[in-house]
Every structure is written in C-alpha cells, then in structure tokens.
Write a protein that holds these residues in place. Sequence first.
Motif, PDB file in Angstrom:
ATOM      1  N   LYS A 115       0.820  -1.219   0.000  1.00 18.75           N
ATOM      2  CA  LYS A 115       0.000   0.000   0.000  1.00 18.75           C
ATOM      3  C   LYS A 115       0.851   1.265   0.000  1.00 18.75           C
ATOM      4  CE  LYS A 115      -3.645  -2.544   0.106  1.00 18.75           C
ATOM      5  NZ  LYS A 115      -4.376  -2.774  -1.159  1.00 18.75           N
ATOM      6  N   ASN A 116       2.143   1.107   0.236  1.00 20.88           N
ATOM      7  CA  ASN A 116       3.031   2.271   0.266  1.00 20.88           C
ATOM      8  C   ASN A 116       4.267   1.994  -0.594  1.00 20.88           C
ATOM      9  OD1 ASN A 116       3.458   4.943   1.273  1.00 20.88           O
ATOM     10  ND2 ASN A 116       4.999   4.154   2.689  1.00 20.88           N
ATOM     11  N   ILE A 117       4.010   1.457  -1.791  1.00 22.92           N
ATOM     12  CA  ILE A 117       5.102   1.044  -2.662  1.00 22.92           C
ATOM     13  C   ILE A 117       5.846   2.258  -3.214  1.00 22.92           C
ATOM     14  CG2 ILE A 117       3.668   0.956  -4.755  1.00 22.92           C
ATOM     15  CD1 ILE A 117       6.461  -1.537  -3.860  1.00 22.92           C
ATOM     16  N   GLY A 118       7.162   2.154  -3.249  1.00 27.64           N
ATOM     17  CA  GLY A 118       7.976   3.153  -3.920  1.00 27.64           C
ATOM     18  C   GLY A 118       8.232   2.733  -5.357  1.00 27.64           C
ATOM     19  N   TYR A 214      15.347   8.834  -0.269  1.00 26.18           N
ATOM     20  CA  TYR A 214      14.039   9.446  -0.493  1.00 26.18           C
ATOM     21  C   TYR A 214      12.920   8.416  -0.375  1.00 26.18           C
ATOM     22  CZ  TYR A 214      10.438  12.229  -2.921  1.00 26.18           C
ATOM     23  OH  TYR A 214       9.296  12.912  -3.261  1.00 26.18           O
ATOM     24  N   LEU A 215      13.207   7.165  -0.768  1.00 31.42           N
ATOM     25  CA  LEU A 215      12.186   6.107  -0.745  1.00 31.42           C
ATOM     26  C   LEU A 215      12.284   5.205   0.480  1.00 31.42           C
ATOM     27  CD1 LEU A 215      12.353   5.082  -4.519  1.00 31.42           C
ATOM     28  CD2 LEU A 215      10.624   6.511  -3.405  1.00 31.42           C
ATOM     29  N   SER A 216      13.060   5.624   1.461  1.00 31.08           N
ATOM     30  CA  SER A 216      13.296   4.763   2.628  1.00 31.08           C
ATOM     31  C   SER A 216      12.048   4.543   3.473  1.00 31.08           C
ATOM     32  CB  SER A 216      14.409   5.352   3.502  1.00 31.08           C
ATOM     33  OG  SER A 216      14.040   6.646   3.988  1.00 31.08           O
ATOM     34  N   HIS A 217      11.037   5.403   3.315  1.00 31.40           N
ATOM     35  CA  HIS A 217       9.813   5.269   4.116  1.00 31.40           C
ATOM     36  C   HIS A 217       8.818   4.295   3.486  1.00 31.40           C
ATOM     37  CE1 HIS A 217       8.737   8.080   0.931  1.00 31.40           C
ATOM     38  NE2 HIS A 217       7.470   7.792   1.168  1.00 31.40           N
ATOM     39  N   THR A 218       9.099   3.775   2.299  1.00 30.03           N
ATOM     40  CA  THR A 218       8.146   2.911   1.602  1.00 30.03           C
ATOM     41  C   THR A 218       8.240   1.474   2.110  1.00 30.03           C
ATOM     42  OG1 THR A 218       9.699   2.410  -0.190  1.00 30.03           O
ATOM     43  CG2 THR A 218       8.298   4.370  -0.452  1.00 30.03           C
ATOM     44  N   ASP A 219       7.283   0.645   1.691  1.00 25.96           N
ATOM     45  CA  ASP A 219       7.294  -0.756   2.111  1.00 25.96           C
ATOM     46  C   ASP A 219       7.788  -1.675   0.984  1.00 25.96           C
ATOM     47  OD1 ASP A 219       5.116  -0.595   0.431  1.00 25.96           O
ATOM     48  OD2 ASP A 219       3.637  -1.270   1.903  1.00 25.96           O
ATOM     49  N   GLY A 220       8.735  -1.193   0.228  1.00 26.80           N
ATOM     50  CA  GLY A 220       9.290  -1.910  -0.917  1.00 26.80           C
ATOM     51  C   GLY A 220       9.364  -0.970  -2.102  1.00 26.80           C
ATOM     52  N   VAL A 221      10.213  -1.288  -3.063  1.00 27.31           N
ATOM     53  CA  VAL A 221      10.381  -0.424  -4.233  1.00 27.31           C
ATOM     54  C   VAL A 221      10.289  -1.254  -5.506  1.00 27.31           C
ATOM     55  CG1 VAL A 221      11.946   1.136  -5.465  1.00 27.31           C
ATOM     56  CG2 VAL A 221      11.811   1.225  -2.955  1.00 27.31           C
ATOM     57  N   HIS A 222       9.499  -0.767  -6.432  1.00 29.84           N
ATOM     58  CA  HIS A 222       9.388  -1.374  -7.761  1.00 29.84           C
ATOM     59  C   HIS A 222      10.287  -0.607  -8.722  1.00 29.84           C
ATOM     60  CE1 HIS A 222       7.808  -3.144 -11.400  1.00 29.84           C
ATOM     61  NE2 HIS A 222       7.475  -1.949 -11.860  1.00 29.84           N
ATOM     62  N   LEU A 223      11.106  -1.326  -9.481  1.00 25.10           N
ATOM     63  CA  LEU A 223      11.928  -0.717 -10.518  1.00 25.10           C
ATOM     64  C   LEU A 223      11.251  -0.904 -11.866  1.00 25.10           C
ATOM     65  CD1 LEU A 223      14.575   0.565 -11.622  1.00 25.10           C
ATOM     66  CD2 LEU A 223      15.440  -1.790 -11.844  1.00 25.10           C
ATOM     67  N   SER A 224      10.940   0.214 -12.518  1.00 24.36           N
ATOM     68  CA  SER A 224      10.378   0.172 -13.866  1.00 24.36           C
ATOM     69  C   SER A 224      11.433   0.766 -14.799  1.00 24.36           C
ATOM     70  CB  SER A 224       9.073   0.966 -13.924  1.00 24.36           C
ATOM     71  OG  SER A 224       8.383   0.719 -15.135  1.00 24.36           O
ATOM     72  N   LEU A 225      12.177  -0.110 -15.475  1.00 21.71           N
ATOM     73  CA  LEU A 225      13.324   0.332 -16.262  1.00 21.71           C
ATOM     74  C   LEU A 225      13.008   0.245 -17.751  1.00 21.71           C
ATOM     75  CD1 LEU A 225      17.051  -0.333 -15.589  1.00 21.71           C
ATOM     76  CD2 LEU A 225      16.153  -0.530 -17.919  1.00 21.71           C
ATOM     77  N   ASP A 226      12.917   1.425 -18.356  1.00 25.56           N
ATOM     78  CA  ASP A 226      12.739   1.541 -19.799  1.00 25.56           C
ATOM     79  C   ASP A 226      14.134   1.616 -20.412  1.00 25.56           C
ATOM     80  OD1 ASP A 226      12.332   2.540 -22.433  1.00 25.56           O
ATOM     81  OD2 ASP A 226      10.429   3.463 -21.820  1.00 25.56           O
TER      82      ASP A 226
END
Length: 299
Positions: A115-118, A214-226
């Motif tokens: 719910k808090n994805i970076g 900057y994204l340290s507060h999220t509950d995981g990070v998604h990488l979308s690499l174009d």
Amino acid sequence: MKKKISIIGMPMDLGQTRRGVDMGPSAIRYAGVVERIKRIGYEVEDLGDIAINRPKQYELDENQKLKNLHQVVEACQELAEKVDDVIERGSFPLIFGGDHSMAVGTLAGIAKHNKNIGVIWYDAHGDLNTEETSPSGNIHGMSLAASLGYGHPLLVNLYGAYPKVKKENVVIIGARALDEGEKDFIREEGIKVYSMHEIDRMGMAAVMEEAIAYLSHTDGVHLSLDLDGLDPHDAPGVGTPVIGGLSYRESHLAMEMLAEAGIITSAEFVEVNPILDEKNKTAVTAVALMGSLLGEKLK
C-alpha cells in the motif's frame, strides 16, 4: 530480495505505434536471462507470456484520443492478476516487455500487497501524460500518470481503486524528453525527478544515494526500467531513442547500488525492440543490468 523469481513476459506493442516491441520478451530470453539469474543463486520459474488480443488496426476509444485503450486495459488486467498471484506465492515478479503501458498492470498487481510502494522510473520520458496532454494518444506515455490516479478511468481504476502509487513515493531517473504537460504535472505535483542535468552535475552515485534515501519510508520499491533511459549507443533497440542518455556503466552502478540497498521487491524491463536493434544488443544489456540488480558480483 526473495530467492525465488517468477518471470512474466508481456509481448504488448499496443501502447505505441512502432512495431517490434512485442518481441522484446523473446529477445530477453534469447539473451540468456534464465541461465544468468540461476547462476546468481535464484530459483527461477518462467510463467511464459501474457496473451495479447491484437486489433486488426489501431483503435481509438470513444473520445478519439487513446489508441487501443480497451486492448491495453484487457492485457494489463491479466498482467495485474499474474503479478498479484506471484507476490501472493512469495516470489519476486520480474516482467519483460513490451511497451511501457504494461506498467499500469504491473503496479496494479503490486498495489494489492504494497500500500506504500515506492517506484523508481528509470526512463528518458516521464510517462506522465493524460488524454488531455498527450500529443500522440499513445498509452505508453501515460502509464505513470495512470498509476498515480490521473487519466482515463479504465486505466486509473484497473484492478482496483486508485491511486496505485503515491506521488511522494516516485523517483524518475534519466529524464530528458518531457512534454509540456508533463513538466507542468511535475511542478504542480512535486514529483521527484533526476534529469540528465542533475545526473551530470551530481554523478550517478550521489543520485542513487539520494533516491534510495528518499524512498526509505516505503514498504518496498518497484523498478520500472525503460531501456530508452540508456543512451542509444548502449541500447539502440528501443522505439523512442533519445540521445544524451545514461551510460552502460552508470546504469550498472545504479543497479548495483539498488542491490546493495536491498529495497527492490519487483522489477520490469520494458521497450526492448529487436527489430530496431543491433545483434540483440539491447536485450543483452537488459539481461546484464538484471544481473547487477539481482546481486551479481565480480568478486
């Protein structure tokens, strides 16, 4: 990072107008991705490709603006279901594209669990257009905006309520081709963007350190690499190349730093177009970057 990886191919070329990107997943597999990931120490399952319902010709929705809207929504719905299932089973979703409109489906599936994805949007473009601001009507230029809750209701509401991502949880890296409407959106909504200007001045290491913090507060990070985030010299096989991009080495450093930080919980590599490529160079580059992201080391 989870030790089981589930690969999903998204051979979709409906979000833009240049043919060939539907062969991206096959090109990435041909470049040896499964074998490479296994050598790093992961268990890998390849779930094959999402079936894409291709129209006989480009179709516009009722407002004559969005190309292939209903086919894109249908395919992204199926992708969202697959991503949802992969995460439910405790595996790491790794998606191959395919044009960047697929991110609407990827993030919708992730949002069922985080719910808090970076989001790190590694791209020459912002993909922050809506039907009102898009000069082309190509949905691959709207996928981040839709995931933030802006745009056509069928995209915004795909697989559940919006927004899938909060604006304060997004970092765009490598931007150098933004439409005027996107620039306004970035200013008004306060989206964090590291353009090539900042990367040149600060250096990639400092940019990635800031982005990770900057994204340290999220509950995981998604990488979308174009892959068009990279300079066309290193990734020529993309539909919308923009000169002056990120180098091969800068991109490896970015992936290595993400691996060290241990924050990436899902990833997609998009816009690989073997028709426009040179001896599958772009797919090979994508696979090498996946290796770095997943913790591959020289020593």
